[in-house]
Motif scaffolding. Structure first.
Motif, PDB file in Angstrom:
ATOM      1  N   PRO A  56     102.855  35.213  41.955  1.00  0.00           N
ATOM      2  CA  PRO A  56     103.098  33.766  42.009  1.00  0.00           C
ATOM      3  C   PRO A  56     104.586  33.432  41.949  1.00  0.00           C
ATOM      4  CG  PRO A  56     102.175  34.400  39.882  1.00  0.00           C
ATOM      5  CD  PRO A  56     102.040  35.582  40.776  1.00  0.00           C
ATOM      6  N   ARG A  57     105.371  34.261  41.264  1.00  0.00           N
ATOM      7  CA  ARG A  57     106.824  34.127  41.217  1.00  0.00           C
ATOM      8  C   ARG A  57     107.420  35.426  40.709  1.00  0.00           C
ATOM      9  NH1 ARG A  57     109.071  29.824  38.985  1.00  0.00           N
ATOM     10  NH2 ARG A  57     107.181  28.552  38.896  1.00  0.00           N
ATOM     11  N   GLU A  58     108.664  35.664  41.056  1.00  0.00           N
ATOM     12  CA  GLU A  58     109.434  36.778  40.505  1.00  0.00           C
ATOM     13  C   GLU A  58     110.546  36.164  39.677  1.00  0.00           C
ATOM     14  OE1 GLU A  58     110.000  39.917  39.110  1.00  0.00           O
ATOM     15  OE2 GLU A  58     108.979  40.466  40.982  1.00  0.00           O
ATOM     16  N   LYS A  59     110.386  36.207  38.378  1.00  0.00           N
ATOM     17  CA  LYS A  59     111.310  35.500  37.498  1.00  0.00           C
ATOM     18  C   LYS A  59     112.719  36.083  37.562  1.00  0.00           C
ATOM     19  CE  LYS A  59     108.004  33.774  34.070  1.00  0.00           C
ATOM     20  NZ  LYS A  59     107.542  33.888  32.669  1.00  0.00           N
ATOM     21  N   VAL A  81     103.749  32.054  26.974  1.00  0.00           N
ATOM     22  CA  VAL A  81     102.384  32.236  27.464  1.00  0.00           C
ATOM     23  C   VAL A  81     102.293  33.551  28.235  1.00  0.00           C
ATOM     24  CG1 VAL A  81     100.592  31.310  28.989  1.00  0.00           C
ATOM     25  CG2 VAL A  81     101.961  29.761  27.577  1.00  0.00           C
ATOM     26  N   ALA A  82     101.255  34.323  27.969  1.00  0.00           N
ATOM     27  CA  ALA A  82     101.094  35.629  28.613  1.00  0.00           C
ATOM     28  C   ALA A  82     100.992  35.489  30.129  1.00  0.00           C
ATOM     29  CB  ALA A  82      99.857  36.331  28.075  1.00  0.00           C
ATOM     30  N   PRO A  83     101.544  36.434  30.878  1.00  0.00           N
ATOM     31  CA  PRO A  83     101.531  36.325  32.344  1.00  0.00           C
ATOM     32  C   PRO A  83     100.132  36.337  32.954  1.00  0.00           C
ATOM     33  CG  PRO A  83     102.350  38.481  31.627  1.00  0.00           C
ATOM     34  CD  PRO A  83     102.281  37.625  30.416  1.00  0.00           C
ATOM     35  N   ASP A  84      99.149  36.907  32.243  1.00  0.00           N
ATOM     36  CA  ASP A  84      97.784  36.914  32.772  1.00  0.00           C
ATOM     37  C   ASP A  84      96.988  35.691  32.314  1.00  0.00           C
ATOM     38  OD1 ASP A  84      97.777  37.784  30.164  1.00  0.00           O
ATOM     39  OD2 ASP A  84      96.368  39.432  30.462  1.00  0.00           O
ATOM     40  N   HIS A  85      97.697  34.642  31.880  1.00  0.00           N
ATOM     41  CA  HIS A  85      97.062  33.370  31.525  1.00  0.00           C
ATOM     42  C   HIS A  85      97.648  32.228  32.362  1.00  0.00           C
ATOM     43  CE1 HIS A  85      95.655  34.678  27.214  1.00  0.00           C
ATOM     44  NE2 HIS A  85      94.965  35.244  28.187  1.00  0.00           N
ATOM     45  N   PRO A  86      97.549  32.304  33.678  1.00  0.00           N
ATOM     46  CA  PRO A  86      98.164  31.272  34.526  1.00  0.00           C
ATOM     47  C   PRO A  86      97.569  29.880  34.311  1.00  0.00           C
ATOM     48  CG  PRO A  86      96.707  32.663  35.827  1.00  0.00           C
ATOM     49  CD  PRO A  86      96.839  33.317  34.488  1.00  0.00           C
ATOM     50  N   GLU A  87      96.301  29.822  33.905  1.00  0.00           N
ATOM     51  CA  GLU A  87      95.669  28.518  33.714  1.00  0.00           C
ATOM     52  C   GLU A  87      96.338  27.728  32.585  1.00  0.00           C
ATOM     53  OE1 GLU A  87      93.928  31.309  30.827  1.00  0.00           O
ATOM     54  OE2 GLU A  87      94.314  31.431  32.983  1.00  0.00           O
ATOM     55  N   THR A  88      96.895  28.442  31.607  1.00  0.00           N
ATOM     56  CA  THR A  88      97.563  27.763  30.494  1.00  0.00           C
ATOM     57  C   THR A  88      98.871  27.127  30.945  1.00  0.00           C
ATOM     58  OG1 THR A  88      96.594  29.421  29.015  1.00  0.00           O
ATOM     59  CG2 THR A  88      98.368  28.078  28.112  1.00  0.00           C
TER      60      THR A  88
END
Length: 583
Positions: A567-570, A170-177
């Motif tokens: 939101p996080r640093e993977k 999932v793309a990083p700019d799609h947090p709702e998904t």
């Protein structure tokens, strides 16, 4: 009572009837353990518990028994189970992970033994293993836990992190998904469910091992490879699959060190016009400042900040009516600020078959309307980034650079036209014999993911799926019968199509097949389940990752991300992911 002769007995585990149960006197299992303050010592402690529980009579009525840990010792190094001040019960089958991997392994083995001896549902609980912890895997686990009370479900994954493509696709700019992760976490916290990360099917454990340990094995490991075009020049540098690019910017540990040159070209070609193609084009064109507030991998953000890409071609074999994206994804990329959209008016001319397709599909009609509206906007201004929707083009070969040997410099396309395929109304792309070259320094192939076959399983290589009937794996001998206890779900079952929620319906069908087989009297033999898996992994010295271990990774990523406004640093390497667990 098991008491080593050289020491005084110390009560450790107390099995007592639940409140209100008209049972006989409590059962006390006690033994002493000297200074269990090191990981090997803790592991040995749990092995003693396993041996003790294994000697309890199978005839013991355990229908109303709770397990409580009264005390271990004061050392903070050995708190793998909840401390007992509040006398909280630790129910069978759900043992919290410890600080050390050797502790976690022994604890899970203990939990498995307790689950076997003290299952309140049945003396022979249903043992289920799901291979793959993406949406298909977690939906299957959730449905199995709901459909079969007392069933124990273990989820294994080759990665130390769960959630599959929700995390790495999932793309990083799609947090709702990604909110669905909360639902999957609740499944993992079910006392009858356990996660085993860092366990590879094939090298860590074989399919035959899993079928020996479990009544039901569900293969849901998705698609971790790519379809190939099979045209000249596909091996040139600068050509990548969309999957590789997506894994790279999402911090997948397999691709964190991928070499991606975004500096030495201003043009990229994306082959394909589906949602994944739009995702990768959007990441290339979107402002790094906007991406900086997402959970995009830091190495990808740094590279995008220095990127020279100013123009992206989205190329499809057919026309705008057949574009495979959804309206939502299309609207998002069309809304990028200061982005010029280029669509040839001639490509928007529809034929009667196009009109029929739009009549029968609301999605295709809406996508076409959005493309038509975008083409009518004002012309490009100086310095703008550009997105070119190129239709009716089929790649024939990749062109090599004269200046940079072994590197792609463009794509040689054949122009196409649409031709009806039978009476279905489906239109295919047919070459016209006219050709066109488009120069570029980067190519991303978004032409489809591909599942990896397993030895001994019937596999349709053209579709990239295991042959199955409603999730039941068909025997390789082609007699029409299915393999007992072996099932598939997700992309491995239907191919790489659909959205996350598609896996929910897919899982429902597979679980319905499993339930039907159980009702027919199949899958009734005694199985070791989790206990057998843990013993095998320990014998191979494989350090598996529990869900509790993953939660340590999760906390660390969120902690570091909060310092950077993300939101996080993977954590993006195997080494760093496993280091956090052992801290």
């Amino acid at each position: 009572m098991l008491v080593p002769p050289e020491t005084e007995p110390q009560p450790l585990v107390f099995l007592s009837p639940a409140v209100g149960s008209p049972s006989a006197s409590p059962l006390l299992v006690s033994f002493s353990f000297q200074s269990p303050s090191s990981p090997p010592g803790i592991a040995a402690f749990y092995k003693q518990l396993i041996r003790a529980v294994s000697q309890l009579p199978n005839t013991l009525d355990t229908s109303a028994i709770h397990l409580r840990l009264l005390d271990i010792c004061d050392s903070s190094d050995i708190c793998p189970l909840r401390r007992s001040e509040e006398k909280e019960p630790i129910f069978p089958g759900r043992i919290l992970s410890g600080r050390h991997s050797s502790t976690s392994h022994a604890m899970l083995a203990f939990g498995s033994m307790i689950g076997r001896k003290f299952s309140s549902a049945t003396s022979h609980p249903l043992r289920v293993c799901v291979v793959g912890s993406g949406p298909a895997g977690f939906y299957t686990a959730e449905k199995m836990l709901k459909a079969h009370e007392g069933a124990e479900v273990d989820i294994i994954d080759r990665l130390p992190t769960p959630f599959g493509l929700v995390r790495s696709g999932v793309a990083p700019d799609h947090p709702e998904t990604k909110i669905v992760i909360n639902q999957f976490s609740r499944v993992a916290h079910n006392q009858r469910c356990s996660f085993f990360g860092n366990v590879s099917l094939g090298s860590s454990v074989s399919l035959s091992d899993l079928r020996q340990f479990y009544h039901v094995v569900v293969l849901a490991y998705g698609a971790e490879s790519d379809r190939a075009l099979g045209i000249p020049g596909e091996e040139l540098k600068g050509i990548h699959s969309a999957r590789e690019f997506v894994w790279w910017y999402n911090g997948h540990p397999d691709l964190s060190n991928m070499t991606l040159d975004l500096k030495n070209t201003d043009t990229a070609i994306v082959l394909g016009q589906g949602n994944v193609a739009l995702d990768v084009a959007r990441i290339l064109l979107r402002s790094p400042a906007e991406l900086a507030t997402t959970d995009i991998a830091s190495h990808a953000l740094d590279a995008l900040r220095e990127s020279s890409i100013r123009k992206v071609y989205l190329v499809g074999r057919r026309g705008p009516v057949q574009a495979a994206c959804t309206a939502k994804e299309l609207r998002e990329i069309l809304a990028i600020k200061d982005l010029h959209i280029n669509i040839k008016e001639a490509d928007l001319v529809k034929n009667p078959a196009d009109e029929e397709e739009m009549k029968n599909s609301r999605i295709r009609k809406r996508v076409f309307e959005l493309l038509s509206k975008a083409s009518s906007k004002s012309g490009q201004t100086s310095g703008q980034q550009e997105l070119d929707f190129t239709f009716f083009r089929k790649p024939q070969k990749f062109l090599e650079s004269d200046d940079r040997k072994g590197h792609v410099a463009g794509v040689h396309f054949e122009k196409t036209t649409l031709k009806a395929s039978g009476d279905s109304g489906y239109q295919i792309a047919e070459g016209t014999g006219e050709y066109e070259d488009i120069k570029c320094g980067l190519v991303l192939k978004s032409i489809g993911y591909k599942s990896i076959p397993l030895d001994g399983l019937p596999f349709d290589h053209s579709k990239g799926v295991v042959l199955n009937s409603k999730g039941r794996v068909i025997r390789a001998c082609d007699d029409g019968e299915h393999e007992e206890g072996l099932y598939v779900c997700g992309w491995l079952k239907r191919g790489p199509t659909g959205i996350i929620a598609t896996n929910l319906y897919d899982a429902e069908e597979t679980v319905a097949s499993i339930s039907e087989d159980i009702s027919k009297g199949e899958l009734t033999s005694r199985k070791e389940g989790r206990e057998g898996l843990v013993e095998l992994l320990e014998s191979k010295k494989i350090k598996f990752v529990t869900f509790g271990d993953w939660e340590k990774i999760d906390c660390e990523e969120k902690r570091v991300g909060s310092l950077k406004g993300k939101p996080r640093e993977k954590l993006t390497t195997w080494e760093h992911l496993l280091q956090v667990i052992t801290k």
